[in-house]
Structures are given as structure tokens and as C-alpha cells.
Design a protein around this motif. Structure first.
Motif, PDB file in Angstrom:
ATOM      1  N   UNK A 196      40.798  34.810  35.364  1.00 30.68           N
ATOM      2  CA  UNK A 196      39.595  33.873  35.377  1.00 30.68           C
ATOM      3  C   UNK A 196      38.930  34.087  36.522  1.00 30.68           C
ATOM      4  N   UNK A 197      39.930  33.949  37.637  1.00 27.38           N
ATOM      5  CA  UNK A 197      39.478  33.932  39.020  1.00 27.38           C
ATOM      6  C   UNK A 197      38.684  35.148  39.211  1.00 27.38           C
ATOM      7  N   UNK A 198      39.129  36.120  38.788  1.00 31.08           N
ATOM      8  CA  UNK A 198      38.221  37.490  38.968  1.00 31.08           C
ATOM      9  C   UNK A 198      37.178  37.659  38.409  1.00 31.08           C
ATOM     10  N   UNK A 199      37.022  37.131  37.107  1.00 27.77           N
ATOM     11  CA  UNK A 199      35.940  37.123  36.121  1.00 27.77           C
ATOM     12  C   UNK A 199      34.957  36.343  36.982  1.00 27.77           C
ATOM     13  N   UNK A 200      35.264  34.901  37.397  1.00 32.34           N
ATOM     14  CA  UNK A 200      34.235  34.044  37.891  1.00 32.34           C
ATOM     15  C   UNK A 200      33.474  34.635  39.213  1.00 32.34           C
ATOM     16  N   UNK A 201      34.582  35.304  40.017  1.00 32.35           N
ATOM     17  CA  UNK A 201      34.211  35.881  41.454  1.00 32.35           C
ATOM     18  C   UNK A 201      33.177  37.104  41.157  1.00 32.35           C
ATOM     19  N   UNK A 202      33.669  38.069  40.260  1.00 33.36           N
ATOM     20  CA  UNK A 202      32.675  39.127  39.725  1.00 33.36           C
ATOM     21  C   UNK A 202      31.149  38.559  39.219  1.00 33.36           C
ATOM     22  N   UNK A 232      44.343  26.770  33.923  1.00 32.72           N
ATOM     23  CA  UNK A 232      43.711  27.629  35.061  1.00 32.72           C
ATOM     24  C   UNK A 232      42.345  27.988  34.620  1.00 32.72           C
ATOM     25  N   UNK A 233      41.831  27.769  33.392  1.00 34.61           N
ATOM     26  CA  UNK A 233      40.306  28.135  33.297  1.00 34.61           C
ATOM     27  C   UNK A 233      39.416  26.777  33.895  1.00 34.61           C
ATOM     28  N   UNK A 234      39.915  25.570  33.577  1.00 35.70           N
ATOM     29  CA  UNK A 234      39.522  24.351  34.249  1.00 35.70           C
ATOM     30  C   UNK A 234      39.635  24.302  35.676  1.00 35.70           C
ATOM     31  N   UNK A 235      40.740  24.634  36.189  1.00 32.30           N
ATOM     32  CA  UNK A 235      40.978  24.602  37.620  1.00 32.30           C
ATOM     33  C   UNK A 235      39.698  25.576  38.346  1.00 32.30           C
ATOM     34  N   UNK A 236      39.930  26.793  37.991  1.00 29.64           N
ATOM     35  CA  UNK A 236      38.849  27.714  38.492  1.00 29.64           C
ATOM     36  C   UNK A 236      37.332  27.315  38.136  1.00 29.64           C
ATOM     37  N   UNK A 239      36.642  24.780  40.795  1.00 31.82           N
ATOM     38  CA  UNK A 239      36.576  25.221  42.190  1.00 31.82           C
ATOM     39  C   UNK A 239      35.021  26.083  42.387  1.00 31.82           C
ATOM     40  N   UNK A 240      34.584  26.830  41.270  1.00 32.19           N
ATOM     41  CA  UNK A 240      33.433  27.531  41.505  1.00 32.19           C
ATOM     42  C   UNK A 240      32.242  26.500  41.494  1.00 32.19           C
ATOM     43  N   UNK A 241      32.218  25.344  40.453  1.00 35.33           N
ATOM     44  CA  UNK A 241      31.083  24.699  40.567  1.00 35.33           C
ATOM     45  C   UNK A 241      31.197  23.714  41.578  1.00 35.33           C
ATOM     46  N   UNK A 242      32.099  23.318  42.244  1.00 33.76           N
ATOM     47  CA  UNK A 242      32.071  22.421  43.347  1.00 33.76           C
ATOM     48  C   UNK A 242      31.689  23.244  44.591  1.00 33.76           C
ATOM     49  N   UNK A 243      31.965  24.638  44.681  1.00 34.11           N
ATOM     50  CA  UNK A 243      31.570  25.525  45.931  1.00 34.11           C
ATOM     51  C   UNK A 243      29.950  25.569  45.581  1.00 34.11           C
TER      52      UNK A 243
END
Length: 541
Positions: A196-202, A232-236, A239-243
Motif C-alpha cells: 500500500x505504501x508503494x501504491x500511494x507513493x507512485x 497498514x491501509x489506514x496507517x498509510x 500518513x499521506x493525507x496528513x502530509x
């Protein structure tokens, strides 16, 4: 948001780009051909003296035939070196979009986008769970994910079509592994955070290079809704929405507004070249990527996805009980984590947030971290000065001195240790909302529906309560009773998860509900003098 756009589910399901002509032959034939063809290529890459030499493949016909074999090789068991060699070859070839080198066939170098699109579809086969799941498959999957990260970060010649294939590839492999119920110790549990981290980053990189069209956003939202039983889905997502929120507030309210500081690791997820308009558009879409977070309080909703329904039917065709699936027992913790993430966003808009030293979204100081004493003043800080008018002069004098002292302490703290300190906890005064904060109605327009719904989670309502059209949080008595029963699932067999601290996260939904209630209280207490709040919101407060 995307009701008028079509989803790409059928496009993904009907795409046969991951199949090979060798699938038409007996398994023994395909295995022998793959072993014979792939080993020389893989061994050449693994030998330093040979790795820098030219590729064995010279023509377009040779490359395409070899790719059919590699595609089949990625479906083989992991008992040999064939699958590893297939991964080594493909992760080497996709770098043609980053930095071409001699080991990559010349046809791939000349048409890198065309070939990389086919390679990505073939690599889906690697992420299909195997009976002999083990460290080798996890290691190879991580190798591919790291190569995908490098490709998305460093390639400057990737065409829009390749970006779209890349996004669909990441959605597909995430769905393959994360949509079914979690198996303890399985490949999905080990790869969830990285996937999920790679998906959101890409996806964020794609927003900067070539903004995804609405069908891609709609498909992502629908698929992510099927993965929410993974912490991990909610965690990632948090992170993204806060950034994104940190960047959004910076240019929306200017430098005078209290900064919403996030860890550098999370802030780096947002490409520096993303302009303000792109940040705003991406922020709103990512905010709704998780769908309704209140669904996390209802196991019946989370388990209504197709992959869950497939496994809910046992051999005899009889449905199994929800509480037989340990992953659903994590929902109280996941629900709390989602509500805490939304609470952090609200505090950021109010200008009262504090950063945390770890990679999790910032935790505001005006909650559980407040100092405990025998006499606790529960009046909001900006209202305490007015309490003295109802008491005698002696009390007024004492109150005035206390208020002045508190203001002095707060001023000293702000001047000596501004919002950049990650270790401010119980010794600090509660910060005041920013003067330029948004109106209460504006914040509730964004988050009110979720917060009001969450505040009523598993509340047993009395019969006779009418449901007004504006009170979407109050469901029917039967629905509330069903939610309440869903929260009573036993936690005796809860699967331990390293992402959650057992001492911090509860085994019921009360913590998430309390988080929502506390957030609503802070929103209403931030009302300015003369500010009007819509009756629809006041009636639900």
C-alpha cells in the motif's frame, strides 16, 4: 464524486496480458521450456564478467518470444531458480526507462514504454499466492516493488499509457493479496505495508507527472474499500493525507497560520514539484480514498466484499460466523486509528496540532496527553477568563491572577519551544485555536458526516426516535442493534499485529467513538463570537 464515470474493474478482470502461450501446453512442457530459456539469461546477469556485456537477444521477435516464456516462468513453483531469474531479468529490463545499459536488449531500449507495459502485466503472476508461501516469494515481491519505486521516481520518459498501466498493475497486485481475509503469517500480512505504501507513493508521483483520470480514482476508491481490514491501509492513508494537509495549509492560510508539521519521512511522499492546484485536487481525492471510515465499526460491511464472501462459504456451502475470521477482530483498533487520523486533520485546520516524533500522524496535545490533577478545569481556555464575573471579588482576583499566570506560561512556552518540538506532552498548556482558522461550518462540511456517524457507533437508541433527513448518523433500531452485536465479537483469538500496541489500542469501538466525540467538541468550542452554525449541525451536537 465519480458517479458519472465508469470503473475499470472489468478492464482489469478481462485483461489477459498476464497469460502466456505456454499456458496452452501441458505443465511439464512449459516448465522445461522456461527452465531452459530463462537460466542462461539469469546467470548472465548474475555473473559480473558477463553482466556488462551485450544481451543475447538482438531482434524484436526474439525479445517477444522470450517474454512469453518469462511470463509463464513467473507462475512456476518457487522450488528452483527459475522464478528468481525471471524476476532478475524483468527488474533489469524495466530500467530501460531510467538508464539504459548493455544488458538490456536493444529493442527494449528503443521502445521502452511498449515493453515495460507488457512486463508489468507479466509481473502480476509473481504476486499470486502459492501453496508454498515463504520467504522466497516475499523477497522476490519486495525486489519488484523496489524496482517499481525506482522506476516511478527516476524515469523522465515514461508515457501516460505506461503510467496508467503501472497504476493498474499496483491496484491489481494489492487487490490480489489484500482483498481476501488475512491469513496469519501469510504473504499478505508480511507485504501489506509495503504494497500500500508503494501504491500511494507512485500514485502521488503520477498526480505530478500525469494526473490520473476520474475512472482511475473511482477504481482506486472501490478497491481500497476492500482492503480496509488491514491496519497498514489506514496507517498509510493517514500518513499521506496528513502530509498533503501540511502542504495544503501552508499555501491556503499563509505562513502566519500554525504549521502542521509531519515527520520528514512522510513529508517526502509529496513530490516537491507538485504545484498548489495539484495538491488541492489530490488532497480532496485522497481524503475520500478510504470511503466512509465509519464502516470500519461494522464487520458486516467490511466482510461483504466478494473475496470475503468467497471464503465465507465452507465446503458444505454453509456460511461461517464472522468471529471465525481473526482479521475482523482488528476492526476496533483500525476504526480508532482512522478516527485519530481524522482528528489530527481537524486539529490541523484549527491550528492546534503538535507533531509526533515517530512516523505516525501528529497527535494533538489537547487530548489524552493533558496533565492530571485533583482539580481539573474543563472550561475551554479562551472562555476561562469570563467565569470570574459570577463570583465575588476575592475569587475574581484569584481567577485573574491564575489566568494571567497561565497566559504568561503559554507565551513563554510558545516563544521558547514552538510547534517544531516533537516531545511536548503533559507539561504544556492547551494551545488556542488559530485566529485565522476556518469556520465551524466549513470544517463540519468536510468531516462532520463521518464524525457524527462515528459518535453514534453502537449506541442503542430507544424506539420512537425519528430519523430526520439531516441526521444521517441515526440509523434504524435494527441497524444499530446489528452494529452493536458486531462489536461484541470475542477478542480471545485476536491475531497479534506489530503495527498496534496492545496497551494503546482497545478491543471495542468505544475508543474510536470517544475520539470522534472529542473532535466534535473541539470543533464546536472553536466557534468565534458572532459566528453562526447551521441548524443541521447544532441539532446533532
Amino acid at each position: 464524486m465519480y458517479s458519472e464515470w465508469r470503473s475499470l474493474h472489468l478492464v482489469i478482470q478481462n485483461d489477459q496480458g498476464h497469460t502466456s502461450v505456454l499456458h496452452s501446453y501441458p505443465e511439464s512442457v512449459g516448465r522445461e521450456v522456461a527452465n531452459a530459456v530463462v537460466h542462461p539469461l539469469g546467470q548472465a546477469l548474475g555473473t559480473p564478467s558477463v553482466a556488462g556485456s551485450e544481451s543475447l537477444l538482438k531482434t524484436d521477435k526474439e525479445v517477444k518470444w522470450t517474454m512469453e516464456v518469462i511470463c509463464y516462468g513467473l507462475t512456476l513453483p518457487l522450488d528452483g531458480e527459475t522464478v528468481k531469474y525471471c524476476v532478475d531479468v524483468y527488474t533489469d529490463w524495466i530500467m530501460a526507462l531510467v538508464l539504459p545499459k548493455d544488458s538490456i536488449p536493444l529493442p527494449v531500449i528503443k521502445e521502452p514504454n511498449l515493453y515495460v507495459q507488457s512486463i508489468l502485466k507479466h509481473l502480476q503472476n509473481l504476486f499470486v499466492p502459492r501453496q508454498e508461501q515463504g520467504p522466497s516469494q516475499i523477497r522476490l515481491c519486495l525486489q519488484v516493488l523496489r524496482a517499481i519505486q525506482k522506476l516511478a521516481r527516476e524515469s523522465s520518459i515514461m508515457a501516460r499509457e505506461t503510467w496508467e498501466v503501472l497504476l493498474l498493475f499496483l491496484l491489481q497486485i494489492n487487490d490480489i493479496l489484500l482483498a481476501p481475509p488475512t491469513v496469519q503469517g501469510g504473504i499478505a500480512e508480511n507485504l501489506a505495508e509495503k504494497l500500500i505504501g508503494v501504491l500511494f507513493e507512485v500514485w502521488l508521483l503520477a498526480c505530478t507527472r500525469c494526473f490520473p483520470t476520474p475512472p482511475y480514482w473511482k477504481t482506486a476508491k472501490e478497491m481500497v474499500a476492500n482492503w480496509r481490514h488491514h491496519p497498514a491501509v489506514v496507517e498509510q492513508w493517514s500518513k499521506v493525507i496528513c502530509a498533503l494537509t501540511s502542504r495544503l495549509l501552508r499555501f491556503t492560510y499563509g505562513p502566519s497560520f500554525p504549521p502542521f508539521k509531519v515527520p520528514d519521512e512522510d513529508a517526502s511522499l509529496i513530490p516537491p514539484e507538485m504545484d498548489n492546484e495539484c495538491v488541492a485536487q489530490t488532497w480532496f481525492r485522497f481524503l475520500h480514498m478510504l470511503s466512509n471510515p465509519v464502516d470500519l465499526s461494522n464487520p458486516a460491511i467490511i466482510s461483504s466484499t466478494p473475496k470475503f464472501q468467497e471464503q465465507f462459504l465452507n465446503v458444505s456451502g454453509m456460511p461461517q460466523e464472522l468471529n471465525q475470521y481473526p482479521c475482523l477482530k482488528h476492526l476496533p483498533q483500525i476504526f480508532f486509528r482512522a478516527m485519530r487520523g481524522i482528528s489530527c486533520l481537524v486539529d490541523a485546520f484549527l491550528g492546534i496540532s503538535r507533531p509526533r516524533s515517530d512516523s505516525a500522524p501528529p497527535t494533538p496535545v489537547n487530548r489524552l496527553s493533558m496533565p492530571q490533577s485533583t482539580a481539573v478545569n474543563t472550561t475551554p481556555p479562551h472562555n476561562r477568563r469570563h467565569r470570574a464575573v459570577t463570583v465575588n471579588k476575592a475569587t475574581m482576583k484569584t481567577s485573574t491572577v491564575t489566568t494571567a499566570h497561565a497566559s504568561k506560561v503559554q507565551h513563554q512556552t510558545s516563544s521558547t519551544s514552538p510547534l517544531s518540538s516533537p516531545n511536548q506532552t503533559s507539561s504544556e498548556p492547551r494551545p488556542l485555536p488559530a485566529p485565522r482558522r476556518p469556520k465551524v461550518n466549513s470544517i463540519l462540511n468536510l468531516f462532520g458526516s463521518w464524525l457524527f456517524d462515528a459518535a453514534f457507533v453502537h449506541c442503542k437508541l430507544h424506539n420512537g426516535i425519528n430519523r430526520d433527513s439531516s441526521m444521517t448518523a441515526i440509523t434504524t433500531q435494527a441497524s444499530m442493534e446489528f452494529r452493536r452485536k458486531g462489536s461484541q465479537m470475542s477478542t480471545d483469538t485476536m491475531v497479534s499485529n506489530p503495527m498496534f500496541d496492545a496497551s494503546e489500542f482497545p478491543d471495542n469501538y468505544e475508543a474510536g467513538r470517544a475520539e470522534a466525540c472529542g473532535t466534535l467538541c473541539r470543533i464546536f468550542c472553536s466557534k468565534k463570537t458572532g459566528e453562526e452554525i447551521l441548524p443541521a449541525y447544532l441539532s446533532r451536537s
